[in-house]
Write a protein that holds these residues in place. Structure first.
Motif, short mmCIF file in Angstrom:
data_model
loop_
_atom_site.label_atom_id
_atom_site.label_comp_id
_atom_site.label_asym_id
_atom_site.label_seq_id
_atom_site.Cartn_x
_atom_site.Cartn_y
_atom_site.Cartn_z
N LYS A 128 0.72 4.36 -2.60
CA LYS A 128 0.50 5.75 -2.19
C LYS A 128 1.66 6.65 -2.57
CE LYS A 128 -2.85 5.21 1.47
NZ LYS A 128 -3.13 5.30 2.90
N THR A 163 0.83 -1.20 0.00
CA THR A 163 0.00 0.00 0.00
C THR A 163 0.87 1.26 0.00
OG1 THR A 163 -1.79 -1.14 1.10
CG2 THR A 163 -1.80 1.24 1.25
N THR A 164 1.96 1.24 0.78
CA THR A 164 2.87 2.38 0.80
C THR A 164 3.43 2.64 -0.60
OG1 THR A 164 3.46 1.71 3.02
CG2 THR A 164 4.83 3.38 2.01
N ASP A 167 -6.22 -0.36 -4.48
CA ASP A 167 -5.70 -1.02 -3.29
C ASP A 167 -6.74 -1.98 -2.73
OD1 ASP A 167 -4.34 -1.75 -1.07
OD2 ASP A 167 -4.28 0.23 -0.14
N LEU A 210 1.00 10.56 -2.61
CA LEU A 210 0.32 10.79 -1.33
C LEU A 210 1.36 10.74 -0.22
CD1 LEU A 210 -2.86 8.61 -1.90
CD2 LEU A 210 -2.59 11.06 -2.18
N TYR A 211 2.50 10.10 -0.51
CA TYR A 211 3.67 10.16 0.34
C TYR A 211 4.80 10.73 -0.50
CZ TYR A 211 1.60 6.81 3.67
OH TYR A 211 0.81 6.18 4.57
N MET A 261 -6.88 6.82 -7.46
CA MET A 261 -6.75 5.68 -6.56
C MET A 261 -8.14 5.13 -6.23
SD MET A 261 -4.28 5.24 -3.38
CE MET A 261 -4.18 3.70 -2.51
#
Lengths: 331, 331
Positions: free
Chosen positions: A64, A60-61, A187, A69-70, A102
């Motif tokens: 993102k 997931t990281t 996701d 998003l990160y 997403m």
């Protein structure tokens, strides 16, 4: 057109995402959780790549971070031949975010309960200041019809709580696709849905991907789902991609001990079939300041001395199949 | 084999402001000693309501309208709360959904199991109980030294093992496992299922597995009941269910699961969504989604018919269907 000749939509090189571990209010953190560690892949137009792994493996990281998003720690992300690793100007951000989207896992939490279906689906257009209200209405109706919410005008002014789980996920998909994005991160979009509804949503997404020629990163823990959705599969373990291949190749000819274990652990809907039991022990740990060695070492039934000395790199074993394991390294 | 649990025409409805919810409607089945049975269905089909009725752990608005639950020859339906307390844990114990979260975080795990033993068997001393917990830990594959740890020091799989140890603490004759592995990763799920199967055979216990995942059930249960909208629609031994499914819903459920074995097949979707059990209709509840529906199906609830020995199906057209399936298979 063969996949290899198509245009690369997103390319990720040596992507790292580290999270600092909180120590105390005054000290600066010296420990980092390596959630995503030197990840490389690219996705071509119309292609679906599935990222498979257990919970906590960083899938997931990765998704993102790809959508910004990160902020990535190291490495680079190229989207449509433009470097998007750091989007510094508002113009760049708008350009990037209007082309990417997403889809989240939980349709019960990802829809604002106080907004109507029309508000939810048209929100991306509001944010991007796209078109007139009349045009937005047409587009919302179009996409709702396309995701199987029919008749769409009967649903426009309803609220999420009036819809079933399957319908909510369809609305969430409609919201993600209304701006016709070129790249979508999904996701675990079907893991919260019931069996009979899940297949409907999977089929819908496959149809939409073909129809709209989108590139997809499909994150899932379920290899069987990945096999159906994706052209290629990357298996992730503690922040690293340990194996990558075409989906049929990976399912039929897994090489990494972890992938083998994952595949043999999937229950088989046939009471007369006896699986060989999984021979790996323990659970997944946390990659906090990992040592330069194979992260699967403790659980691996084939662990060798070399596995503790350095980190295995992804090597090509032919047939577009890469694996990061010393068992396959020519010495 | 002696029957241990016999459920006869159980009707349990919930009274709500909007009307009656027919959560379990005319359910009957028999479970023999040492037998393991699977109850399969989608969320909201009433499978958890069946288990809660057996344990009589029902909310205030739930009523058992009619039917009998014979456990070891005595009917539990007229039992008082006090009488039930003697049956719970000692006679029937339960592994709840997301049981890992049911451990109290501020007590040591071992002490929580000891508490269960001492409460139900007052003449057991603390030391004896502690010893028993130690041997239970060994049985479920946990290190007895971990008894004095707190839940947060356990991994998800270890917590689930501790919960299984707790369910075994008072030597029950029957264990009801409600989605015992749903929240776990595949590799952990595999080891837990193996463990449960081993213990069940070793102690010759009866088990009821409740799950939405037909593949999980296929691995552990010798007999399967498929539930749809508050009713059992098909019941047989597991090999029969998988080789010769007769109810359209069962067939749909099986072919809508993506599989990791064999060649990639097209997934079949069941159109529509499961019905709301509020004021459920007096006709076949699967009729709106059934591809084989006829006028008859809209007029009355199909009765149970034995299509072959010990293979019960509640459908007007099971025979037609079987031909249909074999035609599809031969294509």
């Amino acid at each position: 057109m063969p996949v290899n000749d198509r245009e690369t939509v997103i390319k990720v090189e040596n992507l790292d995402k580290f999270f600092p571990m909180k120590k105390s209010v005054f000290s600066v953190s010296k420990h980092f959780l390596h959630a995503v560690d030197k990840v490389n892949f690219d996705i071509k137009r119309g292609q679906v790549l599935s990222l498979v792994g257990e919970s906590g493996c960083g899938k997931t990281t990765t998704g993102k971070t790809l959508l910004k998003l990160y902020e990535p720690t190291n490495g680079s992300i190229t989207f449509l031949n433009r470097d998007v690793t750091h989007l510094n100007s508002a113009e760049d951000r708008k350009w990037f975010h209007s082309r990417t989207q997403m889809i989240f896992q939980d349709p019960f939490e990802s829809l604002n309960p106080r907004k109507t279906i029309f508000d939810i689906v048209s929100e991306p257009m509001n944010i991007q200041n796209f078109g007139s209200l009349r045009k937005r209405e047409v587009m919302v109706m179009d996409i709702l019809k396309r995701v199987g919410i029919s008749p769409p005008d009967a649903f426009l002014w309803r609220y999420p709580h009036e819809l079933s789980g399957g319908q909510r996920q369809r609305v969430a998909i409609a919201r993600s696709l209304v701006m016709k994005p070129e790249f979508v991160v999904a996701d675990e979009p079907t893991s919260m849905l019931d069996v009979s509804i899940r297949t409907q949503v999977m089929k819908l997404m496959m149809d939409l991907i073909k129809e709209m020629n989108m590139s997809f990163l499909y994150i899932t823990h379920d290899l069987a789902v990945a096999r159906y959705m994706a052209d290629e599969i990357s298996v992730m373990y503690l922040g690293k991609i340990v194996e990558h291949a075409g989906s049929e190749e990976l399912i039929k000819n897994p090489l990494h001990p972890y992938t083998k274990a994952l595949i043999s652990a999937v229950p088989v809907p046939d009471p007369e079939f006896r699986r060989t039991s999984v021979n790996i022990k323990g659970g997944i740990g946390k990659p906090i300041d990992p040592l330069p060695r194979c992260r699967f070492y403790e659980r691996c039934p084939f662990a060798m001395e070399i596995c503790t000395q350095k980190d295995p790199e992804l090597i090509d074993v032919g047939n577009d199949h890469q694996v990061a394991c010393f068992l396959y390294e020519k010495r | 084999m002696k029957p241990l649990l016999e459920i006869k025409n159980l009707k349990m409805y919930y009274d709500t402001q909007a009307g009656q919810v027919k959560a379990t409607d005319d359910i009957s089945f028999t479970l023999n000693e040492g037998e393991s049975m699977g109850l399969v269905g989608e969320s909201g089909c009433g499978k958890t309501s069946v288990s809660m009725s057996i344990m009589k752990l029902l909310p205030e608005n739930a009523r058992i309208l009619s039917g009998h639950i014979y456990f070891d020859g005595t009917d539990l339906v007229p039992f008082s709360e006090e009488q039930m307390n003697r049956i719970r844990w000692a006679g029937i114990s339960m592994i709840f959904q997301a049981a890992m979260n049911s451990l109290n975080p501020v007590y040591r795990v071992g002490d929580q199991i000891i508490e269960a033993i001492v409460t139900h068997e007052p003449n057991v001393t603390f030391e004896e109980a502690r010893e028993r917990v130690g041997s239970l830990y060994k049985l479920v594959g946990l290190d007895p030294e971990r008894m004095d740890n707190y839940p947060h020091e356990y991994s998800g799989g270890m917590k689930q093992r501790a919960i299984i140890a707790m369910s075994l603490a008072c030597n029950p004759k029957l264990i009801i496992a409600d989605e015992p592995t749903t929240a776990l990763d595949v590799i952990v799920q595999d080891t837990i299922l193996r463990e449960l199967e081993k213990i069940q055979k070793k102690l010759n216990m009866s088990m009821i597995y409740i799950s939405h995942d037909i593949a999980v059930i296929a691995e552990v249960a010798s007999k399967i009941a498929i539930m749809y909208a508050g009713k059992i629609v098909e019941m047989a031994d597991s090999v029969t269910i998988f080789k010769r499914p007769a109810h359209p819903y069962t067939v749909g459920l099986m072919s809508s699961f993506p599989s990791i074995r064999g060649e990639k097949k097209d997934l079949v979707t069941i159109p529509g969504e499961p019905p709301n059990l509020l004021n459920a209709p007096d006709h076949c509840r699967f009729a709106p989604r059934c591809p084989f529906v006829t006028d008859e199906c809209w007029k009355q609830v199909p009765p149970y018919a034995e299509v072959e020995t010990a293979h019960l199906v509640a459908c007007f057209h099971p025979q037609n269907l079987r031909k249909q399936v074999s035609v599809n298979a031969s294509k």
